[in-house]
Design an enzyme around this catalytic site. Structure first.
Site, PDB file in Angstrom:
ATOM      1  CG  ASN A 106      -2.040   7.528   3.835  1.00 38.04           C
ATOM      2  OD1 ASN A 106      -3.230   7.667   3.560  1.00 38.04           O
ATOM      3  ND2 ASN A 106      -1.566   6.437   4.392  1.00 38.04           N
ATOM      4  N   GLY A 141      -9.748   0.815  12.098  1.00 39.03           N
ATOM      5  CA  GLY A 141      -8.605   1.650  12.442  1.00 39.03           C
ATOM      6  C   GLY A 141      -8.849   2.442  13.718  1.00 39.03           C
ATOM      7  CE1 TYR A 183      -3.485   2.777   0.726  1.00 39.48           C
ATOM      8  CE2 TYR A 183      -2.025   3.392   2.539  1.00 39.48           C
ATOM      9  CZ  TYR A 183      -3.095   3.673   1.713  1.00 39.48           C
ATOM     10  OH  TYR A 183      -3.786   4.850   1.861  1.00 39.48           O
ATOM     11  CD  GLU A 184       3.284   2.780   4.678  1.00 42.18           C
ATOM     12  OE1 GLU A 184       4.467   2.394   4.820  1.00 42.18           O
ATOM     13  OE2 GLU A 184       2.600   3.229   5.610  1.00 42.18           O
ATOM     14  CD  GLU A 243       7.944   1.593  12.927  1.00 45.30           C
ATOM     15  OE1 GLU A 243       8.402   1.659  11.765  1.00 45.30           O
ATOM     16  OE2 GLU A 243       8.280   2.375  13.824  1.00 45.30           O
ATOM     17  N   GLY A 255     -14.655   1.139  10.984  1.00 47.32           N
ATOM     18  CA  GLY A 255     -14.235   1.542  12.325  1.00 47.32           C
ATOM     19  C   GLY A 255     -13.077   0.723  12.873  1.00 47.32           C
ATOM     20  CE1 TYR A 311      -3.803   7.258  12.108  1.00 43.64           C
ATOM     21  CE2 TYR A 311      -2.317   8.311  10.556  1.00 43.64           C
ATOM     22  CZ  TYR A 311      -2.813   7.165  11.147  1.00 43.64           C
ATOM     23  OH  TYR A 311      -2.336   5.947  10.774  1.00 43.64           O
ATOM     24  CB  VAL A 360      -7.608  -1.055   8.158  1.00 43.74           C
ATOM     25  CG1 VAL A 360      -8.956  -1.737   7.933  1.00 43.74           C
ATOM     26  CG2 VAL A 360      -7.466  -0.595   9.598  1.00 43.74           C
ATOM     27  N   GLY A 420     -13.493   1.688   6.574  1.00 43.53           N
ATOM     28  CA  GLY A 420     -14.794   2.339   6.715  1.00 43.53           C
ATOM     29  C   GLY A 420     -15.695   1.672   7.732  1.00 43.53           C
TER      30      GLY A 420
END
Length: 169
Positions: A134, A107, A31-32, A93, A105, A141, A97, A103
């Protein structure tokens, strides 16, 4: 009547979960856009998460949509120390998800669980970093009360904000 909401359960990772933890790390790396950078192995994770001197801990989220629990996400964390507060901190770290569970909940529940751990262990704060591209995670956050630190994309919840996050259901 609509479908019942999925049930989400957060559990501490156990040694038998090492393969799943590694798989979730690999999915996060993909993903990253850094799948080729994963050097972790099951043996390294086993030794460093569950060996004589564990360096980190992990929590795994499971979602049950009525057909049994499925692993949905991971939070891997460890303690740091703040000389300014004279107390340990909790450093997140990695939070990941799986896309099919976003979507719901998951995370949020992982972060709430980590906030509770931080509060219960008398940590002065909880911190993490997020990639600057991101935007969905950054918005997520900030919506939970985290603050971006100047010159760093570090997110922190502390004091009353940590208590509020830990008190969420």
């Amino acid at each position: 009547m609509g479908d019942a909401p999925p049930r989400i359960r957060i559990a501490p990772a156990e040694e038998r979960d090492v393969g799943l933890v590694l798989q979730l790390i690999r999915e996060l790396a993909a993903y990253e856009r850094a799948a080729d950078q994963v050097e972790a192995t099951e043996e390294l994770l086993r030794r460093n998460l569950f060996g004589p001197r564990p360096y980190a801990e992990a929590a795994i989220a499971y979602v049950d949509r009525g057909a049994g629990e499925q692993p949905a996400g991971l939070a891997l964390f460890f303690h740091n120390f703040s000389t300014w507060t004279g107390r340990p901190g909790l450093y997140l770290e990695d939070l990941f998800v799986r896309p099919e569970f976003r979507g719901l909940g998951v995370g949020r529940m992982l972060l709430v669980q980590l906030a509770r751990i931080a509060r219960d262990r008398e940590c002065g704060r909880m911190e993490w970093v997020v990639l600057d591209w991101n935007e969905p995670s950054i918005r997520f956050y900030l919506g939970l009360g985290a603050q971006q630190m100047k010159d760093w994309i570090i997110h922190r919840v502390s004091g009353p904000t940590l208590d509020r996050l830990a008190a969420l259901e």
